[in-house]
Design a protein around this motif. Structure first.
Motif, PDB file in Angstrom:
ATOM      1  N   GLU A 213       0.600  -1.503  -0.184  1.00  0.00           N
ATOM      2  CA  GLU A 213       0.269   0.052   0.274  1.00  0.00           C
ATOM      3  C   GLU A 213       0.853   1.309  -0.133  1.00  0.00           C
ATOM      4  O   GLU A 213       0.100   1.963  -0.731  1.00  0.00           O
ATOM      5  CB  GLU A 213      -0.738   0.283   1.211  1.00  0.00           C
ATOM      6  CG  GLU A 213      -1.795  -1.702   1.056  1.00  0.00           C
ATOM      7  CD  GLU A 213      -2.848  -1.134   1.904  1.00  0.00           C
ATOM      8  OE1 GLU A 213      -3.301  -0.244   2.179  1.00  0.00           O
ATOM      9  OE2 GLU A 213      -3.973  -1.933   1.637  1.00  0.00           O
ATOM     10  N   MET A 217      -0.021   4.487  -2.780  1.00  0.00           N
ATOM     11  CA  MET A 217       0.035   6.043  -1.789  1.00  0.00           C
ATOM     12  C   MET A 217       1.282   7.270  -2.774  1.00  0.00           C
ATOM     13  O   MET A 217       0.832   8.048  -3.036  1.00  0.00           O
ATOM     14  CB  MET A 217       0.217   5.796  -0.202  1.00  0.00           C
ATOM     15  CG  MET A 217      -0.695   5.374   0.393  1.00  0.00           C
ATOM     16  SD  MET A 217      -0.229   5.203   1.844  1.00  0.00           S
ATOM     17  CE  MET A 217      -0.704   6.363   2.888  1.00  0.00           C
ATOM     18  N   ASN A 220       0.111   7.562  -5.360  1.00  0.00           N
ATOM     19  CA  ASN A 220      -1.555   8.774  -5.586  1.00  0.00           C
ATOM     20  C   ASN A 220      -2.789   7.406  -6.285  1.00  0.00           C
ATOM     21  O   ASN A 220      -3.595   8.297  -6.637  1.00  0.00           O
ATOM     22  CB  ASN A 220      -1.596  10.325  -6.008  1.00  0.00           C
ATOM     23  CG  ASN A 220      -2.681  10.380  -5.380  1.00  0.00           C
ATOM     24  OD1 ASN A 220      -3.408  10.494  -4.529  1.00  0.00           O
ATOM     25  ND2 ASN A 220      -3.409  12.120  -6.723  1.00  0.00           N
ATOM     26  N   ALA A 222      -4.950   3.623  -4.375  1.00  0.00           N
ATOM     27  CA  ALA A 222      -5.453   3.022  -3.426  1.00  0.00           C
ATOM     28  C   ALA A 222      -6.035   2.110  -3.627  1.00  0.00           C
ATOM     29  O   ALA A 222      -6.118   1.250  -4.929  1.00  0.00           O
ATOM     30  CB  ALA A 222      -6.679   4.299  -2.756  1.00  0.00           C
TER      31      ALA A 222
END
Ligand code: MN
Length: 412
Positions: A213, A217, A220, A222
């Motif tokens: 994850e 991130m 940008n 998810a």
């Protein structure tokens, strides 16, 4: 994404509407998490599909009267106090730029607008709302409240479900949508490679998730659903989300994860040996699962039923599991393979499917056979994202390595 895409989606939806009808779509509101905090907002995918807007507490109304279609967007009015705390609200010109809708009103005018339509001399016959399949979130309550009011005030207006109409559109992916899915698959590939490089015995399942994850991130992006990183015996639990166990040397870790690009999801599963080397037992079972993907892909063609694909995989597993003497009878396959072979993928991770459950051109499906052998602490699933075309299947996630040799070489 270009507003022409969303304009086209509304046009196609309106064509499917009955005449003398209005359709309402809510964008959703974020559910409460604690006393004065909300969960992260997640836009209703039908609203997004028709507007391209990813904002809370909005509504779209599409009307069709005597064959003439009109559309109106209802958005929250600018509120300075709200903006000081939570962020800048969408202005009318911005909403028009994203959606291509020029008729924009304040959100609080929605109910009055619907009432005046339904009491007008246009004599509306139907109001389309959406009932979700799960029927358990905030948006469902907004639709129910509206339906209750309309039934009470306008008892001759039929309440219809817009879902069958919009699902016929959403199942056939357009080029823009396939590009977004490809981008989310690319994010997953890059994040998975980082995860693999950092995988080592003794680390915890939540660390595997953190590595994955973190990379999303940094882009940008998810996760498109709760990341699964299940080691050893946890991998036989299909939706294992606790992620608390230490990963032992010699175990495999099943990583079922996805990413988002403009709300379009990827959904990928890979199963890795934590120490970088498969045992011979793991390798044998792994290659059986890999073979099941090929069986599924051979059947997955326009016109085939989803059930045909799954039946072929079950038949293949029966043959293979008998060969390695794990089972004696075909009926025992369900002990080790207990889910469907795949599902449509798109704006929703488990996307809308054709009502006849037939596979059609420009559908995107996951293909994710698995074997789960609790007594050996082994769970293996391999999942790719497939575009169905008339010329054959395209594996959109073909670049994410998955053969035993490729995985071992990469992790060396
Ligand atoms: Mn899946």
């Amino acid at each position: 994404m270009n507003k022409d895409f969303f304009i086209g989606n509304r046009e196609r939806f309106a064509q499917k509407m009955k005449d003398y009808s209005a359709a309402v779509f809510f964008s959703n509101i974020a559910p409460r998490e604690s006393l004065d905090q909300s969960h992260k907002f997640s836009v209703d995918r039908n609203f997004f599909y028709l507007t391209g807007i990813n904002k809370e507490n909005m509504a779209l109304v599409i009307s069709k009267v005597n064959g003439v279609v009109s559309e109106q967007l209802f958005i929250p009015p600018v509120n300075e106090l709200y903006e000081k705390w939570y962020g800048i609200l969408l202005r009318h010109d911005e909403a028009e730029e994203i959606s291509g809708i020029s008729n924009i009103s304040d959100r609080e005018d929605l109910e009055g607008n619907i009432s005046s339509k339904l009491s007008s001399m246009d004599i509306y016959e139907n109001l389309y709302i959406v009932t979700t399949m799960a029927g358990m979130n905030e948006i469902e309550d907004q639709y129910k409240a509206l339906a209750k009011k309309v039934r009470n005030q306008f008892p001759t207006v039929n309440i219809l479900n817009a879902l069958p109409l919009i699902m016929e559109l959403r199942v056939h992916k357009q080029a823009e949508e396939i590009d977004e899915i490809k981008t989310s698959i690319k994010y997953t590939k890059e994040a998975l490679e980082f995860l693999m490089k950092n995988l080592k015995p003794g680390m915890y399942e939540y660390e595997v998730r953190a590595h994955y994850e973190y990379q999303l991130m940094m882009r940008n992006s998810a996760p498109s659903f709760s990341t699964i990183a299940a080691s050893g015996k946890n991998a036989v639990i299909l939706h294992y989300v606790d992620l608390v166990n230490k990963i032992n040397d010699g175990d495999m870790v099943l990583c079922d994860l996805g990413a988002l690009s403009n709300m379009y999801a990827s959904d990928i599963t890979r199963t890795y040996p934590v120490n970088g080397k498969f045992t011979s037992r793991q390798k044998d079972l792994y290659n059986i699962v890999l073979g099941a993907q090929d069986v599924a892909l051979d059947i997955m063609k326009p016109g085939a039923l989803e059930k045909d694909v799954n039946d072929a995989v079950i038949k293949y597993f029966a043959k293979e599991l008998k060969a390695i003497k794990l089972i004696k009878d075909d009926s025992e396959v369900s002990k080790y393979y207990y889910h469907g072979v795949g599902h449509p993928l798109g704006l929703d991770v488990h996307d809308l499917r054709c009502r006849d459950k037939k596979i059609a051109e420009n559908n995107v499906y996951t293909v994710e056979p698995g074997l789960y052998i609790a007594q050996e602490g082994i769970g293996i699933r391999i999942e790719d994202d497939i575009l169905v075309t008339s010329e054959g299947n395209i594996n959109l996630s073909n670049d994410i390595i998955k053969t035993v040799n490729d995985i071992e070489n990469f992790m060396k």
